[in-house]
Design an enzyme around this catalytic site. Structure first.
Site, PDB file in Angstrom:
ATOM      1  N   GLU A   3       0.847  -1.196   0.000  1.00  0.00           N
ATOM      2  CA  GLU A   3       0.000   0.000   0.000  1.00  0.00           C
ATOM      3  C   GLU A   3       0.884   1.248   0.000  1.00  0.00           C
ATOM      4  O   GLU A   3       1.980   1.244   0.563  1.00  0.00           O
ATOM      5  CB  GLU A   3      -0.932  -0.059   1.217  1.00  0.00           C
ATOM      6  CG  GLU A   3      -1.823   1.122   1.442  1.00  0.00           C
ATOM      7  CD  GLU A   3      -2.864   1.380   0.353  1.00  0.00           C
ATOM      8  OE1 GLU A   3      -2.456   1.462  -0.822  1.00  0.00           O
ATOM      9  OE2 GLU A   3      -4.050   1.540   0.683  1.00  0.00           O
ATOM     10  N   ASP A   7      -3.642   6.127   6.415  1.00  0.00           N
ATOM     11  CA  ASP A   7      -4.072   7.402   6.983  1.00  0.00           C
ATOM     12  C   ASP A   7      -5.004   7.076   8.164  1.00  0.00           C
ATOM     13  O   ASP A   7      -4.544   6.833   9.278  1.00  0.00           O
ATOM     14  CB  ASP A   7      -4.774   8.166   5.849  1.00  0.00           C
ATOM     15  CG  ASP A   7      -5.285   9.528   6.242  1.00  0.00           C
ATOM     16  OD1 ASP A   7      -5.056   9.963   7.365  1.00  0.00           O
ATOM     17  OD2 ASP A   7      -5.933  10.182   5.398  1.00  0.00           O
TER      18      ASP A   7
HETATM   19  P1  5GP Z   1      -7.140   5.382   4.923  1.00  0.00           P
HETATM   20  O1  5GP Z   1      -8.246   4.429   4.610  1.00  0.00           O
HETATM   21  O2  5GP Z   1      -6.037   4.787   5.751  1.00  0.00           O
HETATM   22  O3  5GP Z   1      -7.671   6.652   5.516  1.00  0.00           O
HETATM   23  O4  5GP Z   1      -6.528   5.881   3.582  1.00  0.00           O
HETATM   24  C1  5GP Z   1      -5.878   5.069   2.705  1.00  0.00           C
HETATM   25  C2  5GP Z   1      -6.067   5.552   1.290  1.00  0.00           C
HETATM   26  O5  5GP Z   1      -6.374   6.938   1.257  1.00  0.00           O
HETATM   27  C3  5GP Z   1      -4.799   5.384   0.511  1.00  0.00           C
HETATM   28  O6  5GP Z   1      -4.811   4.183  -0.199  1.00  0.00           O
HETATM   29  C4  5GP Z   1      -4.816   6.573  -0.422  1.00  0.00           C
HETATM   30  O7  5GP Z   1      -5.485   6.217  -1.601  1.00  0.00           O
HETATM   31  C5  5GP Z   1      -5.643   7.614   0.279  1.00  0.00           C
HETATM   32  N1  5GP Z   1      -4.823   8.652   0.929  1.00  0.00           N
HETATM   33  C6  5GP Z   1      -4.638   8.865   2.252  1.00  0.00           C
HETATM   34  N2  5GP Z   1      -3.828   9.912   2.471  1.00  0.00           N
HETATM   35  C7  5GP Z   1      -3.487  10.378   1.245  1.00  0.00           C
HETATM   36  C8  5GP Z   1      -2.623  11.436   0.807  1.00  0.00           C
HETATM   37  O8  5GP Z   1      -2.014  12.202   1.555  1.00  0.00           O
HETATM   38  N3  5GP Z   1      -2.516  11.585  -0.536  1.00  0.00           N
HETATM   39  C9  5GP Z   1      -3.164  10.793  -1.432  1.00  0.00           C
HETATM   40  N4  5GP Z   1      -2.981  11.031  -2.715  1.00  0.00           N
HETATM   41  N5  5GP Z   1      -3.962   9.776  -1.045  1.00  0.00           N
HETATM   42  C10 5GP Z   1      -4.111   9.573   0.275  1.00  0.00           C
END
Ligand code: 5GP
Length: 182
Positions: free
Chosen positions: A99, A103
């Site tokens: 991955e 976040d």
């Molecule tokens: P989570 O589910 O952990 O919040 O986020 C994971 C997904 O969110 C990652 O696979 C990515 O696609 C997107 N994401 C989270 N933070 C960022 C960021 O700073 N930039 C980008 N481009 N995508 C992010």
């Protein structure tokens, strides 16, 4: 050269290269003599996957899974959807999720739960970037590249509205770019 829309370079191309090599060294040790399935989470992790596998001393099987939680915005919707499933069966296999970034942890916990129902022999997670302070769901990451602050990053596979994936570094966008597109 820094793209005109980028405010700051968070992680340079050289730093990424060095980190990818050290992550691959850890994987070479842990997966020696094994043939794991590397599950790359589309689309953001593709650049990372391509660089990582070229540093591996074992031959992995690669497969792709598509999930979405952002839908052209910079904040997680909190709803994870499966957009594209794996081609390979992972029953009884060593599986490593690749991955780009973790976040809130919602995407990886969803994926982990989903893949574990398919009875792999082992399931581990490798992420390039970790926004540790943003976690809503606890998730154990086995291999982490960089712990980064809560800033929306682009480049090295990461996009904003499908743009900037081609940049060779990880950067933070200028705020006026978000305003223009809203
Ligand atoms: P989570 O589910 O952990 O919040 O986020 C994971 C997904 O969110 C990652 O696979 C990515 O696609 C997107 N994401 C989270 N933070 C960022 C960021 O700073 N930039 C980008 N481009 N995508 C992010």
């Amino acid at each position: 050269m820094k793209h005109a829309d980028i405010k700051e370079i968070l992680i340079s191309e050289a730093e990424i290269k060095k980190k990818v090599k050290s992550l691959a060294a850890a994987l070479n040790k842990d997966y020696k003599g094994k043939k794991p399935i590397l599950v790359s989470v589309l689309k953001g992790s593709v650049v990372f996957l391509c660089d990582l596998i070229r540093e591996l001393e074992f031959s992995p099987i690669i497969d792709f899974i598509g999930v979405s939680s952002y839908a052209d915005s910079t904040e997680s919707s909190g709803v994870v959807r499966l957009l594209m499933d794996l081609r390979e069966s992972i029953v009884g296999k060593d599986v490593l999720i690749i991955e780009d970034i973790v976040d809130t942890g919602l995407t990886l916990s969803y994926l982990k739960r989903n893949l574990l129902t398919r009875k792999p022999k082992s399931l581990k997670i490798c992420v390039l970037l970790d926004k540790k302070e943003c976690r809503l769901k606890k998730i154990d990451v086995d291999y982490t590249g960089f712990i980064i602050p809560n800033k929306y990053c682009v480049g090295y596979g990461l996009d904003y509205a499908e743009i900037y994936r081609h940049l060779p570094y990880i950067g933070v966008l200028k705020s006026e770019i978000y305003r223009q597109q809203k």
